[in-house]
Design an enzyme around this catalytic site. Sequence first.
Site, PDB file in Angstrom:
ATOM      1  CB  SER A 292      -0.882  -0.002   1.259  1.00  0.00           C
ATOM      2  OG  SER A 292      -1.493   1.249   1.468  1.00  0.00           O
TER       3      SER A 292
ATOM      4  CE1 TYR B 275      -3.846  -1.955   5.154  1.00  0.00           C
ATOM      5  CE2 TYR B 275      -3.128   0.273   4.603  1.00  0.00           C
ATOM      6  CZ  TYR B 275      -3.517  -0.995   4.208  1.00  0.00           C
ATOM      7  OH  TYR B 275      -3.573  -1.316   2.873  1.00  0.00           O
TER       8      TYR B 275
END
Length: 229
Positions: A131, A144
């Site tokens: 990501s 995250y």
Amino acid sequence: MGVHLITGSGSGIGAAVAALLAQRGEELWLLARDAARAEQLRGTFPGSRTLVADLAEPAALASVLADQKGPDHLDSLLHVAGVIEPGTVADLAADRWYGTLAVNLLAPAELTRLVLPALRAARGHVVFLNSGAGLHAPPGLGAYAASKFALKALAESLRAEEYPYGVRVTAVYPGEVDTPMQVRLHERLGLPYDPSTCLTADSVAATVVGALDLPRDGMVSDVMLRPGC
């Protein structure tokens, strides 16, 4: 025809990757968290095979997969599954950190370890769907981002370790992608959502498969994707 093991193929990017490979007649092994999801995946991707294991329990993967006959020749392992737990460092308790790290980091590490013999036999390819948060940590997504920063380290170590065996390793870092996860995240954060400002899952899938298709004289080590204009 290649043999591919994919996590997260139930929706979003994982489903787009599986669909693209299925269209080419590739052999798909899809990891499902339970028997019901496995049946659903076989219905969505006729001819595919499934392995049932819960990525939220990485320590159990070895014993669970030992009871199921997986491929002994694997052209790619595609880590697409992931979870996102929004919250500030001040708000996130340890159990929510553990849950995020289990699925996003520990399970990919353990699953890779378990199937490395099959990957080495095929001089295969491991792809980690990372990501943009694995490169730049935004506020409110510390757990995250930490899991994705660590996933970057895992990919780099694995790439160096497996180079002598001919196993290629690619990390893909997309920006915002129009997926159900992105919709849920915006809802939880109370933010407006405009899919036209996002990448599509199909574009990310095309990038993943493009990395797999690169001739053996090269390797896509890292690729960053951002929404176009």
